[in-house]
Write a protein that holds these residues in place. Structure first.
Motif, PDB file in Angstrom:
ATOM      1  N   SER A 280     -22.809 -55.003 -11.662  1.00  0.00           N
ATOM      2  CA  SER A 280     -21.831 -55.903 -11.208  1.00  0.00           C
ATOM      3  C   SER A 280     -21.806 -55.509  -9.624  1.00  0.00           C
ATOM      4  CB  SER A 280     -20.142 -56.015 -11.535  1.00  0.00           C
ATOM      5  OG  SER A 280     -19.033 -56.384 -10.541  1.00  0.00           O
ATOM      6  N   PRO A 281     -21.565 -56.886  -8.868  1.00  0.00           N
ATOM      7  CA  PRO A 281     -22.427 -56.239  -7.264  1.00  0.00           C
ATOM      8  C   PRO A 281     -20.818 -55.775  -7.063  1.00  0.00           C
ATOM      9  CG  PRO A 281     -23.560 -58.688  -8.381  1.00  0.00           C
ATOM     10  CD  PRO A 281     -22.659 -58.098  -9.255  1.00  0.00           C
ATOM     11  N   PHE A 282     -19.715 -56.775  -7.444  1.00  0.00           N
ATOM     12  CA  PHE A 282     -18.152 -55.899  -6.632  1.00  0.00           C
ATOM     13  C   PHE A 282     -18.110 -54.385  -6.996  1.00  0.00           C
ATOM     14  CE2 PHE A 282     -13.824 -54.977  -7.777  1.00  0.00           C
ATOM     15  CZ  PHE A 282     -13.453 -55.867  -6.913  1.00  0.00           C
ATOM     16  N   ALA A 283     -19.105 -54.203  -7.634  1.00  0.00           N
ATOM     17  CA  ALA A 283     -18.509 -52.638  -8.716  1.00  0.00           C
ATOM     18  C   ALA A 283     -19.294 -51.726  -7.390  1.00  0.00           C
ATOM     19  CB  ALA A 283     -19.256 -52.594 -10.132  1.00  0.00           C
ATOM     20  N   VAL A 284     -20.903 -52.036  -7.198  1.00  0.00           N
ATOM     21  CA  VAL A 284     -21.673 -52.012  -6.181  1.00  0.00           C
ATOM     22  C   VAL A 284     -20.261 -51.494  -4.871  1.00  0.00           C
ATOM     23  CG1 VAL A 284     -23.821 -52.298  -4.940  1.00  0.00           C
ATOM     24  CG2 VAL A 284     -23.821 -52.347  -7.086  1.00  0.00           C
ATOM     25  N   ILE A 285     -20.453 -52.573  -3.891  1.00  0.00           N
ATOM     26  CA  ILE A 285     -19.755 -52.480  -3.219  1.00  0.00           C
ATOM     27  C   ILE A 285     -18.542 -51.936  -3.240  1.00  0.00           C
ATOM     28  CG2 ILE A 285     -18.529 -54.127  -1.341  1.00  0.00           C
ATOM     29  CD1 ILE A 285     -19.731 -56.659  -2.156  1.00  0.00           C
ATOM     30  N   PHE A 286     -17.162 -52.454  -3.808  1.00  0.00           N
ATOM     31  CA  PHE A 286     -16.530 -51.153  -4.166  1.00  0.00           C
ATOM     32  C   PHE A 286     -17.021 -49.885  -4.464  1.00  0.00           C
ATOM     33  CE2 PHE A 286     -13.840 -48.667  -6.590  1.00  0.00           C
ATOM     34  CZ  PHE A 286     -12.272 -48.541  -5.929  1.00  0.00           C
ATOM     35  N   SER A 287     -17.435 -49.280  -5.542  1.00  0.00           N
ATOM     36  CA  SER A 287     -18.528 -47.724  -5.531  1.00  0.00           C
ATOM     37  C   SER A 287     -18.510 -47.512  -3.370  1.00  0.00           C
ATOM     38  CB  SER A 287     -19.864 -47.572  -6.020  1.00  0.00           C
ATOM     39  OG  SER A 287     -19.875 -46.622  -5.508  1.00  0.00           O
ATOM     40  N   THR A 320     -14.294 -45.431 -24.494  1.00  0.00           N
ATOM     41  CA  THR A 320     -14.678 -45.519 -22.562  1.00  0.00           C
ATOM     42  C   THR A 320     -15.786 -47.029 -22.662  1.00  0.00           C
ATOM     43  OG1 THR A 320     -15.802 -44.070 -22.537  1.00  0.00           O
ATOM     44  CG2 THR A 320     -13.197 -43.791 -21.749  1.00  0.00           C
ATOM     45  N   ARG A 321     -16.082 -47.505 -23.726  1.00  0.00           N
ATOM     46  CA  ARG A 321     -17.070 -47.920 -23.648  1.00  0.00           C
ATOM     47  C   ARG A 321     -16.786 -49.839 -22.666  1.00  0.00           C
ATOM     48  NH1 ARG A 321     -19.662 -48.010 -29.030  1.00  0.00           N
ATOM     49  NH2 ARG A 321     -20.618 -46.094 -28.338  1.00  0.00           N
ATOM     50  N   TRP A 322     -15.475 -49.928 -22.862  1.00  0.00           N
ATOM     51  CA  TRP A 322     -15.102 -51.801 -22.207  1.00  0.00           C
ATOM     52  C   TRP A 322     -15.371 -51.022 -20.909  1.00  0.00           C
ATOM     53  CZ3 TRP A 322     -11.691 -50.322 -18.869  1.00  0.00           C
ATOM     54  CH2 TRP A 322     -10.721 -49.626 -18.853  1.00  0.00           C
ATOM     55  N   ILE A 323     -15.312 -49.469 -20.090  1.00  0.00           N
ATOM     56  CA  ILE A 323     -15.077 -49.443 -18.888  1.00  0.00           C
ATOM     57  C   ILE A 323     -16.752 -49.719 -18.448  1.00  0.00           C
ATOM     58  CG2 ILE A 323     -15.104 -47.514 -17.088  1.00  0.00           C
ATOM     59  CD1 ILE A 323     -13.160 -46.313 -18.123  1.00  0.00           C
ATOM     60  N   ALA A 324     -17.871 -49.183 -19.379  1.00  0.00           N
ATOM     61  CA  ALA A 324     -18.994 -49.374 -18.667  1.00  0.00           C
ATOM     62  C   ALA A 324     -19.701 -51.552 -18.578  1.00  0.00           C
ATOM     63  CB  ALA A 324     -19.897 -49.171 -19.968  1.00  0.00           C
ATOM     64  N   VAL A 325     -18.657 -51.973 -19.773  1.00  0.00           N
ATOM     65  CA  VAL A 325     -19.259 -53.344 -19.835  1.00  0.00           C
ATOM     66  C   VAL A 325     -18.545 -53.856 -18.795  1.00  0.00           C
ATOM     67  CG1 VAL A 325     -18.615 -55.232 -21.149  1.00  0.00           C
ATOM     68  CG2 VAL A 325     -19.611 -53.291 -22.581  1.00  0.00           C
ATOM     69  N   LEU A 326     -17.388 -53.674 -17.913  1.00  0.00           N
ATOM     70  CA  LEU A 326     -16.688 -54.520 -17.266  1.00  0.00           C
ATOM     71  C   LEU A 326     -17.133 -54.263 -15.875  1.00  0.00           C
ATOM     72  CD1 LEU A 326     -12.945 -53.951 -17.864  1.00  0.00           C
ATOM     73  CD2 LEU A 326     -13.753 -55.905 -18.173  1.00  0.00           C
ATOM     74  N   LEU A 327     -18.598 -53.055 -15.886  1.00  0.00           N
ATOM     75  CA  LEU A 327     -18.694 -52.612 -14.880  1.00  0.00           C
ATOM     76  C   LEU A 327     -20.407 -52.997 -14.332  1.00  0.00           C
ATOM     77  CD1 LEU A 327     -17.490 -48.607 -13.382  1.00  0.00           C
ATOM     78  CD2 LEU A 327     -17.210 -51.132 -13.069  1.00  0.00           C
TER      79      LEU A 327
END
Length: 345
Positions: A280-287, A320-327
């Motif tokens: 996710s681009p948002f996850a990249v920016i946040f990271s 915790t698989r839902w975290i991988a799906v969301l990211l």
């Protein structure tokens, strides 16, 4: 839930407070993941220690190349700034006066902060960071050397019956993380080299001074998603304002540099990377911004690899698989279904 939140806050506080320990460790793990296949291949045709020496030599050359490019670029830029400080101060004060006449009062603060003393302080700060970078590199080098000697032993321990099924899951996740990190860094390195060359050619084409320095800085900063290209675009634009004394030329430089970054970063890189690194681009920016806050500039470099590790480890555990799906930027239903079937069996 309260206990988990409290534990998370304490872990983050520990990561921030002990960054002198965790930052070299994180970089060492990244380097080991990148160069272990090289050492493993060399070990099949030569002694283990000789293979280790060659792998470490390749690592040193790569790290020094990136660090030297940004150090050289900033050094040339700082020297040029020092020689032209009076010229820059006059030009920017003229712009500040124009803004003040139109209701934006910035002349006073600009006159106080933009002076030769500030430039000398900037140069001293850059020199100090380069010295700390040398020590930082030495710590990473020692950690990588010790880590490469233990890779096979750790693999054997993870395969022991007493650590199953967790050992097999960790080993599978490590394999996938290593493959993804190598692909990510290979594409990123190619894009960085291409960005540096194109920026250098563009700067020479428009007559912007220090074209080689702008190319070197663009090459090194391109390893930081979003934030690095932004800095590598803003600085040349500011210099274009002072050099050409024309807002039209500055706008042309700004648009041209952003077009280069957009074509390479938003079109070419995703095509080369493929769906295997669909984040996710948002996850990249946040990271990037989060780890910059935690660990400064090294955190900005290491932010995306940490995110890749988090996604892959989260995908290995059903809870915790839902975290991988969301990211992730795409949802591979077949892959998720396959993981679910494997967990049930």
């Amino acid at each position: 839930m309260t206990g988990l939140i409290t534990a998370g806050i304490l872990v983050l506080a520990l990561l921030h407070a002990a960054q002198s320990v965790f930052v070299p460790f994180a970089f060492s793990m990244l380097v080991i993941a990148l160069i272990w296949p090289v050492q493993a291949a060399l070990q099949t045709v030569m002694p283990r220690l000789l293979a280790l020496l060659i792998a470490l030599t390749v690592t040193i050359i790569a790290v020094v190349s990136v660090g030297s490019s940004i150090a050289w670029g900033l050094g040339v830029l700082g020297h040029w700034l020092f020689l032209n400080a009076g010229r820059f101060q006059t030009i920017y004060l003229d712009w500040a006066q124009w803004l003040e006449e139109h209701g934006v009062a910035v002349a006073g603060p600009l006159a106080e902060r933009f002076n030769v003393g500030a430039l000398v302080g900037l140069l001293q700060g850059v020199a100090g960071r380069m010295n700390s970078f040398a020590g930082f590199t030495l710590v990473i080098f020692i950690s990588v050397m010790l880590g490469l000697l233990e890779v096979e032993d750790v693999k054997r321990r993870l395969l022991l019956p007493s650590v199953q099924p967790h050992g097999a899951r960790i080993l599978a996740a490590n394999r996938r993380i290593g493959a993804k990190l190598r692909r990510f860094m290979a594409v990123r390195t190619f894009a960085s080299i291409l960005t540096g060359l194109v920026v250098w050619i563009f700067a020479r084409f428009v007559g912007l001074e220090l074209a080689a320095a702008w190319g070197a800085i663009a090459f090194a900063l391109n390893y930081i998603p979003f934030l690095g290209p932004f800095v590598a675009t803003v600085f040349p634009t500011m210099f274009a304002i002072a050099q050409f004394d024309s807002w039209q030329s500055a706008v042309f430089v700004f648009v041209g540099l952003n077009l280069i970054q957009f074509v390479i970063g938003s079109y070419l890189e995703p095509r080369l990377t493929g769906a295997s690194l669909a984040i996710s681009p948002f996850a990249v920016i946040f990271s990037v911004f989060f780890w910059s806050f935690m660990w400064g500039l090294p955190g900005a470099f290491i932010g995306v690899p940490i995110l890749i590790c988090l996604i892959e480890y989260a995908a290995q555990v059903p809870a915790t698989r839902w975290i991988a799906v969301l990211l992730s930027s795409t949802v591979n239903d077949e892959a998720v279904a396959a993981l679910d079937r494997r967990d049930r069996t």
